[in-house]
Design a protein around this motif. Structure first.
Motif, PDB file in Angstrom:
ATOM      1  N   ASN A  31      51.806  88.142 -70.610  1.00 57.33           N
ATOM      2  CA  ASN A  31      51.667  87.704 -71.991  1.00 57.33           C
ATOM      3  C   ASN A  31      50.587  88.553 -72.659  1.00 57.33           C
ATOM      4  N   ILE A  32      50.905  89.170 -73.794  1.00 60.80           N
ATOM      5  CA  ILE A  32      49.937  90.007 -74.517  1.00 60.80           C
ATOM      6  C   ILE A  32      49.773  89.435 -75.921  1.00 60.80           C
ATOM      7  N   ARG A  33      48.522  89.202 -76.300  1.00 62.46           N
ATOM      8  CA  ARG A  33      48.224  88.658 -77.632  1.00 62.46           C
ATOM      9  C   ARG A  33      47.040  89.389 -78.244  1.00 62.46           C
ATOM     10  N   HIS A  34      47.070  89.489 -79.562  1.00 64.03           N
ATOM     11  CA  HIS A  34      45.941  90.031 -80.307  1.00 64.03           C
ATOM     12  C   HIS A  34      45.039  88.847 -80.647  1.00 64.03           C
ATOM     13  N   GLU A  35      43.826  88.850 -80.087  1.00 68.65           N
ATOM     14  CA  GLU A  35      42.926  87.716 -80.275  1.00 68.65           C
ATOM     15  C   GLU A  35      41.473  88.160 -80.213  1.00 68.65           C
ATOM     16  N   MET A  36      40.584  87.240 -80.527  1.00 71.04           N
ATOM     17  CA  MET A  36      39.153  87.521 -80.473  1.00 71.04           C
ATOM     18  C   MET A  36      38.717  87.639 -79.025  1.00 71.04           C
ATOM     19  N   CYS A  37      38.009  88.708 -78.717  1.00 70.06           N
ATOM     20  CA  CYS A  37      37.495  88.950 -77.365  1.00 70.06           C
ATOM     21  C   CYS A  37      35.983  88.723 -77.399  1.00 70.06           C
ATOM     22  N   LYS A  38      35.524  87.691 -76.695  1.00 62.47           N
ATOM     23  CA  LYS A  38      34.100  87.366 -76.697  1.00 62.47           C
ATOM     24  C   LYS A  38      33.263  88.466 -76.044  1.00 62.47           C
ATOM     25  N   ILE A  39      33.791  89.080 -75.003  1.00 60.50           N
ATOM     26  CA  ILE A  39      33.047  90.119 -74.279  1.00 60.50           C
ATOM     27  C   ILE A  39      32.764  91.315 -75.180  1.00 60.50           C
ATOM     28  N   MET A  40      33.779  91.735 -75.952  1.00 63.06           N
ATOM     29  CA  MET A  40      33.647  92.906 -76.815  1.00 63.06           C
ATOM     30  C   MET A  40      33.148  92.534 -78.220  1.00 63.06           C
ATOM     31  N   ARG A  42      34.888  91.401 -80.720  1.00 64.24           N
ATOM     32  CA  ARG A  42      35.828  91.904 -81.723  1.00 64.24           C
ATOM     33  C   ARG A  42      37.244  91.510 -81.313  1.00 64.24           C
ATOM     34  N   ASP A  43      38.195  91.731 -82.207  1.00 65.34           N
ATOM     35  CA  ASP A  43      39.593  91.485 -81.877  1.00 65.34           C
ATOM     36  C   ASP A  43      40.095  92.538 -80.900  1.00 65.34           C
ATOM     37  N   SER A  44      41.031  92.138 -80.041  1.00 68.18           N
ATOM     38  CA  SER A  44      41.563  93.031 -79.019  1.00 68.18           C
ATOM     39  C   SER A  44      42.939  92.556 -78.587  1.00 68.18           C
ATOM     40  N   ASN A  45      43.761  93.476 -78.103  1.00 71.42           N
ATOM     41  CA  ASN A  45      45.006  93.107 -77.437  1.00 71.42           C
ATOM     42  C   ASN A  45      44.638  92.720 -76.012  1.00 71.42           C
ATOM     43  N   ILE A  46      44.914  91.473 -75.652  1.00 70.99           N
ATOM     44  CA  ILE A  46      44.542  90.975 -74.336  1.00 70.99           C
ATOM     45  C   ILE A  46      45.798  90.573 -73.574  1.00 70.99           C
ATOM     46  N   MET A  53      53.217  78.171 -61.968  1.00 69.55           N
ATOM     47  CA  MET A  53      52.917  76.760 -62.225  1.00 69.55           C
ATOM     48  C   MET A  53      51.818  76.691 -63.290  1.00 69.55           C
ATOM     49  N   PRO A  54      52.042  75.970 -64.389  1.00 71.49           N
ATOM     50  CA  PRO A  54      51.121  76.001 -65.530  1.00 71.49           C
ATOM     51  C   PRO A  54      49.661  75.646 -65.237  1.00 71.49           C
ATOM     52  N   LEU A  55      49.397  74.787 -64.267  1.00 63.39           N
ATOM     53  CA  LEU A  55      48.019  74.371 -63.998  1.00 63.39           C
ATOM     54  C   LEU A  55      47.318  75.251 -62.964  1.00 63.39           C
ATOM     55  N   ASP A  56      48.026  76.225 -62.390  1.00 63.71           N
ATOM     56  CA  ASP A  56      47.399  77.145 -61.441  1.00 63.71           C
ATOM     57  C   ASP A  56      46.412  78.045 -62.174  1.00 63.71           C
ATOM     58  N   PRO A  57      45.366  78.534 -61.473  1.00 65.34           N
ATOM     59  CA  PRO A  57      44.403  79.440 -62.122  1.00 65.34           C
ATOM     60  C   PRO A  57      45.031  80.799 -62.423  1.00 65.34           C
ATOM     61  N   GLU A  58      44.379  81.563 -63.311  1.00 66.71           N
ATOM     62  CA  GLU A  58      44.847  82.920 -63.592  1.00 66.71           C
ATOM     63  C   GLU A  58      44.770  83.737 -62.317  1.00 66.71           C
ATOM     64  N   LEU A  59      45.760  84.580 -62.092  1.00 63.37           N
ATOM     65  CA  LEU A  59      45.865  85.324 -60.843  1.00 63.37           C
ATOM     66  C   LEU A  59      45.094  86.636 -60.866  1.00 63.37           C
ATOM     67  N   LEU A  60      44.877  87.194 -62.043  1.00 61.97           N
ATOM     68  CA  LEU A  60      44.092  88.419 -62.224  1.00 61.97           C
ATOM     69  C   LEU A  60      43.235  88.255 -63.469  1.00 61.97           C
ATOM     70  N   PRO A  61      42.104  88.957 -63.540  1.00 61.56           N
ATOM     71  CA  PRO A  61      41.328  88.921 -64.779  1.00 61.56           C
ATOM     72  C   PRO A  61      42.158  89.506 -65.928  1.00 61.56           C
ATOM     73  N   PRO A  62      42.005  89.005 -67.135  1.00 60.16           N
ATOM     74  CA  PRO A  62      42.753  89.545 -68.269  1.00 60.16           C
ATOM     75  C   PRO A  62      42.435  91.024 -68.513  1.00 60.16           C
ATOM     76  N   LEU A  63      43.411  91.728 -69.058  1.00 60.98           N
ATOM     77  CA  LEU A  63      43.211  93.130 -69.463  1.00 60.98           C
ATOM     78  C   LEU A  63      42.809  93.149 -70.924  1.00 60.98           C
ATOM     79  N   ILE A  64      41.646  93.678 -71.226  1.00 57.39           N
ATOM     80  CA  ILE A  64      41.132  93.792 -72.585  1.00 57.39           C
ATOM     81  C   ILE A  64      41.555  95.147 -73.138  1.00 57.39           C
ATOM     82  N   ASP A  65      41.842  95.221 -74.424  1.00 56.89           N
ATOM     83  CA  ASP A  65      42.333  96.454 -75.060  1.00 56.89           C
ATOM     84  C   ASP A  65      43.581  96.970 -74.345  1.00 56.89           C
ATOM     85  N   ALA A  66      44.466  96.056 -73.975  1.00 53.51           N
ATOM     86  CA  ALA A  66      45.667  96.403 -73.210  1.00 53.51           C
ATOM     87  C   ALA A  66      46.618  97.266 -74.045  1.00 53.51           C
ATOM     88  N   PHE A  67      47.201  98.263 -73.371  1.00 50.15           N
ATOM     89  CA  PHE A  67      48.209  99.109 -74.012  1.00 50.15           C
ATOM     90  C   PHE A  67      49.213  99.573 -72.968  1.00 50.15           C
TER      91      PHE A  67
END
Length: 98
Positions: A31-40, A42-46, A53-67
Motif C-alpha cells: 500500500n502506497i500513500r502520500h501522507e505526512m511523515c513525522k520523521i522527515m 514533510r509530506d512523503s510517499n510512504i 491478518m489485519p491485527l498482525d504487526p507490520e512485517l517491515l518498516p515503512p518505505l519513506i519517499d517510496a518510488f
C-alpha cells in the motif's frame, strides 16, 4: 493486491541476488500513500506492507519517499528510506505477484 516481498538491503548495505533468492519472501498487501511523515517533517510517499491478518504487526518498516525504481514482466522494485533503531537507511523491496 498481495505480493511476495523480499528486502534487498540490510541497514543500507546491498544484499547479493543469491541471498535475496534464498530469503523467504514476506506475503503482504503493498500500500502506497502520500501522507505526512513525522520523521522527515514533510509530506512523503510512504509504502507499507499490510499483513494478511489485519491485527498482525507490520512485517517491515515503512518505505519513506517510496518510488518505483524498476519493473519487468513478473516483478518490480520499490525503493526508498527506512527507519531502523532511529537511523535512516536506503532500502528496496523486490516484489513479485503471488
Amino acid at each position: 493486491m498481495y505480493f511476495k516481498i523480499v528486502p534487498m538491503r540490510d541497514r543500507g548495505i546491498a544484499r547479493s541476488w543469491e541471498e535475496i533468492g534464498r530469503d523467504r519472501p514476506i506475503r503482504g498487501d503493498v500500500n502506497i500513500r502520500h501522507e505526512m511523515c513525522k520523521i522527515m517533517n514533510r509530506d512523503s510517499n510512504i509504502a507499507r506492507i499490510r499483513p494478511v491478518m489485519p491485527l498482525d504487526p507490520e512485517l517491515l518498516p515503512p518505505l519513506i519517499d517510496a518510488f518505483l525504481s524498476g519493473m519487468a514482466t513478473n516483478a518490480f522494485t520499490l525503493s526508498g528510506i527506512e527507519e531502523v533503531d532511529g537511523r535512516l537507511y536506503a532500502q528496496s523491496w523486490y516484489c513479485r505477484p503471488e
